[in-house]
Design a protein around this motif. Structure first.
Motif, PDB file in Angstrom:
ATOM      1  N   CYS A 242      -0.263 -24.351  50.401  1.00  0.00           N
ATOM      2  CA  CYS A 242      -1.092 -23.188  50.044  1.00  0.00           C
ATOM      3  C   CYS A 242      -1.232 -23.045  48.530  1.00  0.00           C
ATOM      4  CB  CYS A 242      -0.491 -21.909  50.625  1.00  0.00           C
ATOM      5  SG  CYS A 242      -0.676 -21.760  52.405  1.00  0.00           S
ATOM      6  N   LEU A 243      -0.134 -23.191  47.814  1.00  0.00           N
ATOM      7  CA  LEU A 243      -0.164 -23.038  46.361  1.00  0.00           C
ATOM      8  C   LEU A 243      -1.001 -24.131  45.696  1.00  0.00           C
ATOM      9  CD1 LEU A 243       3.567 -22.057  45.831  1.00  0.00           C
ATOM     10  CD2 LEU A 243       1.581 -20.553  45.570  1.00  0.00           C
ATOM     11  N   GLU A 244      -0.862 -25.352  46.173  1.00  0.00           N
ATOM     12  CA  GLU A 244      -1.660 -26.446  45.605  1.00  0.00           C
ATOM     13  C   GLU A 244      -3.148 -26.270  45.908  1.00  0.00           C
ATOM     14  OE1 GLU A 244       0.325 -29.928  47.120  1.00  0.00           O
ATOM     15  OE2 GLU A 244       1.727 -29.971  45.411  1.00  0.00           O
ATOM     16  N   ARG A 245      -3.466 -25.791  47.106  1.00  0.00           N
ATOM     17  CA  ARG A 245      -4.874 -25.528  47.458  1.00  0.00           C
ATOM     18  C   ARG A 245      -5.432 -24.428  46.560  1.00  0.00           C
ATOM     19  NH1 ARG A 245      -5.064 -24.961  53.303  1.00  0.00           N
ATOM     20  NH2 ARG A 245      -3.323 -23.910  52.666  1.00  0.00           N
TER      21      ARG A 245
ATOM     22  N   VAL B  17      -1.694 -20.313  35.610  1.00  0.00           N
ATOM     23  CA  VAL B  17      -0.342 -20.239  35.045  1.00  0.00           C
ATOM     24  C   VAL B  17       0.672 -19.768  36.083  1.00  0.00           C
ATOM     25  CG1 VAL B  17       1.127 -19.058  33.354  1.00  0.00           C
ATOM     26  CG2 VAL B  17      -1.093 -19.994  32.657  1.00  0.00           C
ATOM     27  N   ASN B  18       0.411 -18.656  36.742  1.00  0.00           N
ATOM     28  CA  ASN B  18       1.373 -18.147  37.730  1.00  0.00           C
ATOM     29  C   ASN B  18       1.541 -19.109  38.895  1.00  0.00           C
ATOM     30  OD1 ASN B  18       2.046 -15.851  36.327  1.00  0.00           O
ATOM     31  ND2 ASN B  18       0.472 -14.605  37.287  1.00  0.00           N
ATOM     32  N   LEU B  19       0.440 -19.787  39.263  1.00  0.00           N
ATOM     33  CA  LEU B  19       0.541 -20.770  40.339  1.00  0.00           C
ATOM     34  C   LEU B  19       1.449 -21.919  39.923  1.00  0.00           C
ATOM     35  CD1 LEU B  19      -3.187 -20.754  41.445  1.00  0.00           C
ATOM     36  CD2 LEU B  19      -1.225 -20.018  42.825  1.00  0.00           C
ATOM     37  N   LYS B  20       1.280 -22.413  38.703  1.00  0.00           N
ATOM     38  CA  LYS B  20       2.124 -23.503  38.210  1.00  0.00           C
ATOM     39  C   LYS B  20       3.587 -23.072  38.125  1.00  0.00           C
ATOM     40  CE  LYS B  20      -0.280 -27.261  37.078  1.00  0.00           C
ATOM     41  NZ  LYS B  20       0.146 -28.623  37.403  1.00  0.00           N
ATOM     42  N   LEU B  21       3.833 -21.850  37.668  1.00  0.00           N
ATOM     43  CA  LEU B  21       5.216 -21.371  37.576  1.00  0.00           C
ATOM     44  C   LEU B  21       5.833 -21.192  38.966  1.00  0.00           C
ATOM     45  CD1 LEU B  21       4.902 -18.867  34.589  1.00  0.00           C
ATOM     46  CD2 LEU B  21       5.912 -21.166  34.580  1.00  0.00           C
ATOM     47  N   THR B  22       5.027 -20.754  39.917  1.00  0.00           N
ATOM     48  CA  THR B  22       5.525 -20.624  41.285  1.00  0.00           C
ATOM     49  C   THR B  22       5.789 -21.992  41.890  1.00  0.00           C
ATOM     50  OG1 THR B  22       4.306 -18.548  41.537  1.00  0.00           O
ATOM     51  CG2 THR B  22       5.059 -19.616  43.556  1.00  0.00           C
ATOM     52  N   LEU B  23       4.894 -22.945  41.619  1.00  0.00           N
ATOM     53  CA  LEU B  23       5.145 -24.315  42.079  1.00  0.00           C
ATOM     54  C   LEU B  23       6.424 -24.872  41.449  1.00  0.00           C
ATOM     55  CD1 LEU B  23       1.528 -25.764  42.103  1.00  0.00           C
ATOM     56  CD2 LEU B  23       3.133 -25.790  44.043  1.00  0.00           C
ATOM     57  N   ALA B  24       6.682 -24.516  40.206  1.00  0.00           N
ATOM     58  CA  ALA B  24       7.921 -24.949  39.550  1.00  0.00           C
ATOM     59  C   ALA B  24       9.139 -24.372  40.267  1.00  0.00           C
ATOM     60  CB  ALA B  24       7.918 -24.537  38.078  1.00  0.00           C
ATOM     61  N   LYS B  25       9.078 -23.103  40.658  1.00  0.00           N
ATOM     62  CA  LYS B  25      10.197 -22.502  41.403  1.00  0.00           C
ATOM     63  C   LYS B  25      10.423 -23.234  42.719  1.00  0.00           C
ATOM     64  CE  LYS B  25       9.421 -17.942  39.462  1.00  0.00           C
ATOM     65  NZ  LYS B  25       8.897 -16.596  39.685  1.00  0.00           N
ATOM     66  N   LEU B  26       9.312 -23.554  43.391  1.00  0.00           N
ATOM     67  CA  LEU B  26       9.397 -24.279  44.652  1.00  0.00           C
ATOM     68  C   LEU B  26      10.037 -25.651  44.420  1.00  0.00           C
ATOM     69  CD1 LEU B  26       6.717 -24.410  47.374  1.00  0.00           C
ATOM     70  CD2 LEU B  26       7.713 -26.523  46.574  1.00  0.00           C
TER      71      LEU B  26
ATOM     72  N   GLU C 116       9.579 -32.635  38.365  1.00  0.00           N
ATOM     73  CA  GLU C 116       8.262 -32.094  38.713  1.00  0.00           C
ATOM     74  C   GLU C 116       8.159 -30.634  38.266  1.00  0.00           C
ATOM     75  OE1 GLU C 116       5.368 -31.372  42.598  1.00  0.00           O
ATOM     76  OE2 GLU C 116       7.125 -32.674  42.829  1.00  0.00           O
ATOM     77  N   ALA C 117       9.231 -29.891  38.436  1.00  0.00           N
ATOM     78  CA  ALA C 117       9.247 -28.492  37.987  1.00  0.00           C
ATOM     79  C   ALA C 117       9.003 -28.413  36.481  1.00  0.00           C
ATOM     80  CB  ALA C 117      10.580 -27.835  38.354  1.00  0.00           C
ATOM     81  N   VAL C 118       9.639 -29.311  35.739  1.00  0.00           N
ATOM     82  CA  VAL C 118       9.469 -29.353  34.281  1.00  0.00           C
ATOM     83  C   VAL C 118       7.999 -29.564  33.932  1.00  0.00           C
ATOM     84  CG1 VAL C 118       9.942 -30.747  32.214  1.00  0.00           C
ATOM     85  CG2 VAL C 118      11.826 -30.026  33.708  1.00  0.00           C
ATOM     86  N   GLN C 119       7.330 -30.472  34.628  1.00  0.00           N
ATOM     87  CA  GLN C 119       5.914 -30.738  34.354  1.00  0.00           C
ATOM     88  C   GLN C 119       5.060 -29.499  34.574  1.00  0.00           C
ATOM     89  OE1 GLN C 119       5.097 -34.083  36.895  1.00  0.00           O
ATOM     90  NE2 GLN C 119       5.807 -35.561  35.379  1.00  0.00           N
ATOM     91  N   HIS C 120       5.319 -28.787  35.672  1.00  0.00           N
ATOM     92  CA  HIS C 120       4.559 -27.557  35.959  1.00  0.00           C
ATOM     93  C   HIS C 120       4.780 -26.510  34.866  1.00  0.00           C
ATOM     94  CE1 HIS C 120       3.000 -28.730  39.828  1.00  0.00           C
ATOM     95  NE2 HIS C 120       4.200 -28.900  40.354  1.00  0.00           N
ATOM     96  N   ILE C 121       6.021 -26.353  34.461  1.00  0.00           N
ATOM     97  CA  ILE C 121       6.336 -25.342  33.445  1.00  0.00           C
ATOM     98  C   ILE C 121       5.737 -25.724  32.097  1.00  0.00           C
ATOM     99  CG2 ILE C 121       8.171 -24.120  32.215  1.00  0.00           C
ATOM    100  CD1 ILE C 121       9.949 -24.733  34.744  1.00  0.00           C
TER     101      ILE C 121
END
Length: 163
Positions: free
Chosen positions: A71-74, A91-100, A109-114
């Motif tokens: 869902c987040l990637e879509r 931004v918030n989507l990327k930070l949420t993906l980082a948490k995931l 991968e989290a580092v890349q999103h952040i």
């Protein structure tokens, strides 16, 4: 939107314009109708992105990580298609993906999103507390990834930027 769906959209639009001409609708009216339809489609895409993001957050809170990621990637794809790769809404989507990613122990991968989110925040002169929060999150993920020197550098940059 894929190339195939673009092709279908163009073909459908061309067919509609031809039919409109056949029944006597003038070019100015056709243009106005097409612009109205395009605006409605763009609004629908933004709404779809928002719905996917909210659903992704709820799934994440419920522990359904795979479904949340989808869902987040879509949602992120919709935001980037509508607003560009560095749209602040991502931004918030990327930070949420980082948490995931962090929950999945995918720290690199989290580092890349952040890092992406931090770049957009800084480029858009976001409030310092948002930037500082992203930097702290980055330092924590760098530490979890075993990159202690990089984590220390990020924390030192945060200290330097706040003074």
């Amino acid at each position: 939107m894929t190339a195939a769906s673009h092709g279908n959209l163009y073909e459908d639009t061309a067919a509609a314009v031809t039919a409109a001409h056949r029944v006597g609708i003038d070019d100015v009216s056709i243009k106005a109708l097409l612009l109205q339809a395009l605006g409605a489609r763009q609004r629908a895409s933004w709404q779809a992105a928002e719905v996917s993001a909210v659903l992704g957050l709820h799934l994440l809170k419920g522990g359904a990580l795979g479904e949340s990621r989808s869902c987040l990637e879509r949602s992120l794809r919709e935001v980037q298609e509508q607003g560009g790769d560095e749209h602040p809404a991502g931004v918030n989507l990327k930070l949420t993906l980082a948490k995931l990613c962090s929950l999945e122990k995918k720290h690199s991968e989290a580092v890349q999103h952040i890092q992406w989110a931090l770049h957009v925040l800084e480029s858009n002169q976001a409030p310092q507390d948002s930037v500082a929060s992203a930097r702290l999150m980055l330092a924590a993920e760098l530490q979890a990834a075993g990159r202690l020197a990089d984590a220390r550098d990020v924390l030192q940059q945060s200290t330097t930027a706040s003074t």
